[in-house]
Design a protein around this motif. Structure first.
Motif, PDB file in Angstrom:
ATOM      1  N   ILE A  47       0.865  -1.177   0.000  1.00 23.23           N
ATOM      2  CA  ILE A  47       0.000   0.000   0.000  1.00 23.23           C
ATOM      3  C   ILE A  47       0.903   1.228   0.000  1.00 23.23           C
ATOM      4  CG2 ILE A  47      -1.670   1.368   1.316  1.00 23.23           C
ATOM      5  CD1 ILE A  47      -2.696  -1.316   2.503  1.00 23.23           C
ATOM      6  N   VAL A  48       0.661   2.150  -0.913  1.00 23.79           N
ATOM      7  CA  VAL A  48       1.409   3.408  -0.950  1.00 23.79           C
ATOM      8  C   VAL A  48       0.407   4.532  -0.705  1.00 23.79           C
ATOM      9  CG1 VAL A  48       2.908   4.921  -2.296  1.00 23.79           C
ATOM     10  CG2 VAL A  48       3.037   2.432  -2.616  1.00 23.79           C
ATOM     11  N   ASP A  49       0.670   5.322   0.356  1.00 29.80           N
ATOM     12  CA  ASP A  49      -0.243   6.422   0.645  1.00 29.80           C
ATOM     13  C   ASP A  49       0.481   7.635   1.211  1.00 29.80           C
ATOM     14  OD1 ASP A  49       0.158   5.739   3.360  1.00 29.80           O
ATOM     15  OD2 ASP A  49      -1.769   4.729   3.543  1.00 29.80           O
ATOM     16  N   ASP A  50      -0.255   8.739   1.235  1.00 32.25           N
ATOM     17  CA  ASP A  50       0.252  10.046   1.672  1.00 32.25           C
ATOM     18  C   ASP A  50      -0.636  10.539   2.814  1.00 32.25           C
ATOM     19  OD1 ASP A  50       0.804  12.768   2.028  1.00 32.25           O
ATOM     20  OD2 ASP A  50       0.162  13.353   0.013  1.00 32.25           O
ATOM     21  N   PRO A  51      -0.154  10.451   4.069  1.00 32.01           N
ATOM     22  CA  PRO A  51      -0.970  10.897   5.198  1.00 32.01           C
ATOM     23  C   PRO A  51      -1.028  12.421   5.339  1.00 32.01           C
ATOM     24  CG  PRO A  51       1.158  10.176   5.983  1.00 32.01           C
ATOM     25  CD  PRO A  51       1.126   9.887   4.504  1.00 32.01           C
ATOM     26  N   ASP A  52      -0.258  13.136   4.527  1.00 31.30           N
ATOM     27  CA  ASP A  52      -0.189  14.592   4.644  1.00 31.30           C
ATOM     28  C   ASP A  52      -1.128  15.319   3.676  1.00 31.30           C
ATOM     29  OD1 ASP A  52       1.863  14.298   6.571  1.00 31.30           O
ATOM     30  OD2 ASP A  52       3.325  14.044   4.969  1.00 31.30           O
ATOM     31  N   ALA A  53      -1.928  14.579   2.937  1.00 33.55           N
ATOM     32  CA  ALA A  53      -2.850  15.200   1.975  1.00 33.55           C
ATOM     33  C   ALA A  53      -3.881  16.045   2.729  1.00 33.55           C
ATOM     34  CB  ALA A  53      -3.535  14.125   1.144  1.00 33.55           C
ATOM     35  N   PRO A  54      -4.284  17.172   2.145  1.00 35.35           N
ATOM     36  CA  PRO A  54      -5.183  18.102   2.835  1.00 35.35           C
ATOM     37  C   PRO A  54      -6.515  17.497   3.289  1.00 35.35           C
ATOM     38  CG  PRO A  54      -4.353  19.093   0.806  1.00 35.35           C
ATOM     39  CD  PRO A  54      -3.874  17.668   0.832  1.00 35.35           C
ATOM     40  N   ALA A  55      -7.079  16.588   2.492  1.00 33.47           N
ATOM     41  CA  ALA A  55      -8.388  16.014   2.837  1.00 33.47           C
ATOM     42  C   ALA A  55      -8.272  14.707   3.607  1.00 33.47           C
ATOM     43  CB  ALA A  55      -9.197  15.801   1.565  1.00 33.47           C
ATOM     44  N   GLY A  56      -7.067  14.368   4.074  1.00 35.11           N
ATOM     45  CA  GLY A  56      -6.843  13.086   4.744  1.00 35.11           C
ATOM     46  C   GLY A  56      -5.941  12.218   3.891  1.00 35.11           C
ATOM     47  N   THR A  57      -5.621  11.041   4.385  1.00 33.78           N
ATOM     48  CA  THR A  57      -4.685  10.154   3.684  1.00 33.78           C
ATOM     49  C   THR A  57      -5.143   9.874   2.253  1.00 33.78           C
ATOM     50  OG1 THR A  57      -4.029   9.140   5.772  1.00 33.78           O
ATOM     51  CG2 THR A  57      -3.552   7.896   3.770  1.00 33.78           C
ATOM     52  N   TRP A  58      -4.205  10.074   1.311  1.00 29.19           N
ATOM     53  CA  TRP A  58      -4.473   9.863  -0.116  1.00 29.19           C
ATOM     54  C   TRP A  58      -3.759   8.588  -0.550  1.00 29.19           C
ATOM     55  CZ3 TRP A  58      -7.730  12.393  -3.345  1.00 29.19           C
ATOM     56  CH2 TRP A  58      -7.607  12.131  -4.723  1.00 29.19           C
ATOM     57  N   VAL A  59      -4.492   7.675  -1.182  1.00 26.88           N
ATOM     58  CA  VAL A  59      -3.951   6.373  -1.578  1.00 26.88           C
ATOM     59  C   VAL A  59      -3.408   6.438  -3.005  1.00 26.88           C
ATOM     60  CG1 VAL A  59      -4.466   3.924  -1.864  1.00 26.88           C
ATOM     61  CG2 VAL A  59      -5.576   5.234  -0.039  1.00 26.88           C
ATOM     62  N   HIS A  60      -2.126   6.046  -3.154  1.00 28.42           N
ATOM     63  CA  HIS A  60      -1.445   6.114  -4.447  1.00 28.42           C
ATOM     64  C   HIS A  60      -1.342   4.771  -5.165  1.00 28.42           C
ATOM     65  CE1 HIS A  60       0.018  10.327  -4.368  1.00 28.42           C
ATOM     66  NE2 HIS A  60      -0.258  10.172  -3.084  1.00 28.42           N
ATOM     67  N   TRP A  61      -1.359   3.659  -4.402  1.00 27.62           N
ATOM     68  CA  TRP A  61      -1.199   2.345  -5.038  1.00 27.62           C
ATOM     69  C   TRP A  61      -1.645   1.281  -4.057  1.00 27.62           C
ATOM     70  CZ3 TRP A  61       4.113   0.006  -6.920  1.00 27.62           C
ATOM     71  CH2 TRP A  61       3.915  -0.772  -8.067  1.00 27.62           C
ATOM     72  N   VAL A  62      -2.379   0.294  -4.550  1.00 25.82           N
ATOM     73  CA  VAL A  62      -2.860  -0.835  -3.747  1.00 25.82           C
ATOM     74  C   VAL A  62      -2.561  -2.109  -4.546  1.00 25.82           C
ATOM     75  CG1 VAL A  62      -4.905  -1.893  -2.695  1.00 25.82           C
ATOM     76  CG2 VAL A  62      -4.713   0.596  -2.792  1.00 25.82           C
ATOM     77  N   VAL A  63      -1.709  -2.986  -3.993  1.00 25.91           N
ATOM     78  CA  VAL A  63      -1.292  -4.200  -4.709  1.00 25.91           C
ATOM     79  C   VAL A  63      -1.330  -5.386  -3.745  1.00 25.91           C
ATOM     80  CG1 VAL A  63       0.518  -5.254  -6.134  1.00 25.91           C
ATOM     81  CG2 VAL A  63       0.316  -2.758  -6.060  1.00 25.91           C
ATOM     82  N   TRP A  64      -1.778  -6.538  -4.232  1.00 23.37           N
ATOM     83  CA  TRP A  64      -1.757  -7.741  -3.398  1.00 23.37           C
ATOM     84  C   TRP A  64      -1.450  -8.968  -4.257  1.00 23.37           C
ATOM     85  CZ3 TRP A  64      -6.120  -5.118  -4.829  1.00 23.37           C
ATOM     86  CH2 TRP A  64      -7.069  -5.821  -5.551  1.00 23.37           C
ATOM     87  N   ASN A  65      -1.283 -10.099  -3.562  1.00 29.26           N
ATOM     88  CA  ASN A  65      -0.900 -11.375  -4.181  1.00 29.26           C
ATOM     89  C   ASN A  65       0.424 -11.275  -4.929  1.00 29.26           C
ATOM     90  OD1 ASN A  65      -3.083 -12.621  -3.051  1.00 29.26           O
ATOM     91  ND2 ASN A  65      -4.284 -12.759  -4.921  1.00 29.26           N
ATOM     92  N   ILE A  66       1.338 -10.499  -4.381  1.00 32.82           N
ATOM     93  CA  ILE A  66       2.709 -10.456  -4.890  1.00 32.82           C
ATOM     94  C   ILE A  66       3.373 -11.757  -4.423  1.00 32.82           C
ATOM     95  CG2 ILE A  66       4.935  -9.257  -4.814  1.00 32.82           C
ATOM     96  CD1 ILE A  66       3.294  -6.698  -3.999  1.00 32.82           C
TER      97      ILE A  66
END
Length: 149
Positions: A47-66
């Motif tokens: 999971i790649v996210d940005d907790p500093d985004a103005p409206a709350g945590t912004w999700v940049h990438w979601v990957v599973w079954n690697i």
């Protein structure tokens, strides 16, 4: 045994993410190195996210079954067999840093799981977190920073 580790050849822990991997550049995913995956892991999730985004945590990438044998996620690629969910950009793909102002932190969170997951293409970060909650064997994170010029 050493704990699982995620790192990148493009930036160091708490270092600056090069513009190439952001909306100011090619907006491609950075290369990621995976080490010390526990032997009991059946899959990995990212999971790649940005907790500093103005409206709350912004999700940049979601990957599973690697595949747990994965040692590297190459630049601008998805490991074979891995699945992507929905980012907050409303797409099933990596979306690079693009902060509206100031320096933001981007968390690349890697999870070793004791199972593989059956999730649909519209899976969000919240759904993935719910699915992995009782299956995390080990976890690691890499933090990169970015500020637009």
């Amino acid at each position: 045994m050493d704990a699982i580790k995620i790192s990148s050849t493009a930036f160091t822990q708490n270092g600056s993410i090069p513009a190439k991997y952001t909306c100011d550049g090619l907006d491609v995913s950075p290369p990621l190195i995976i080490e010390n995956v526990p032997p009991e892991a059946k899959s990995l999730a990212l999971i790649v996210d940005d907790p500093d985004a103005p409206a709350g945590t912004w999700v940049h990438w979601v990957v599973w079954n690697i595949d747990p044998a994965t040692k590297e996620i190459k630049e601008n690629s998805l490991p074979r067999g891995a699945q992507e969910g929905m980012s907050d950009f409303q797409k099933r793909d990596y979306g690079g840093p693009c902060p509206p102002g100031g320096t933001h932190r981007y968390f690349f969170k890697l999870y070793a799981l004791d199972t593989t997951l059956t999730l649909g293409p519209k899976t969000t970060k919240a759904l993935l977190e719910q699915a992995i909650k009782r299956h995390i064997v080990d976890q690691s994170e890499l933090i990169g920073r970015y500020k637009r010029k």
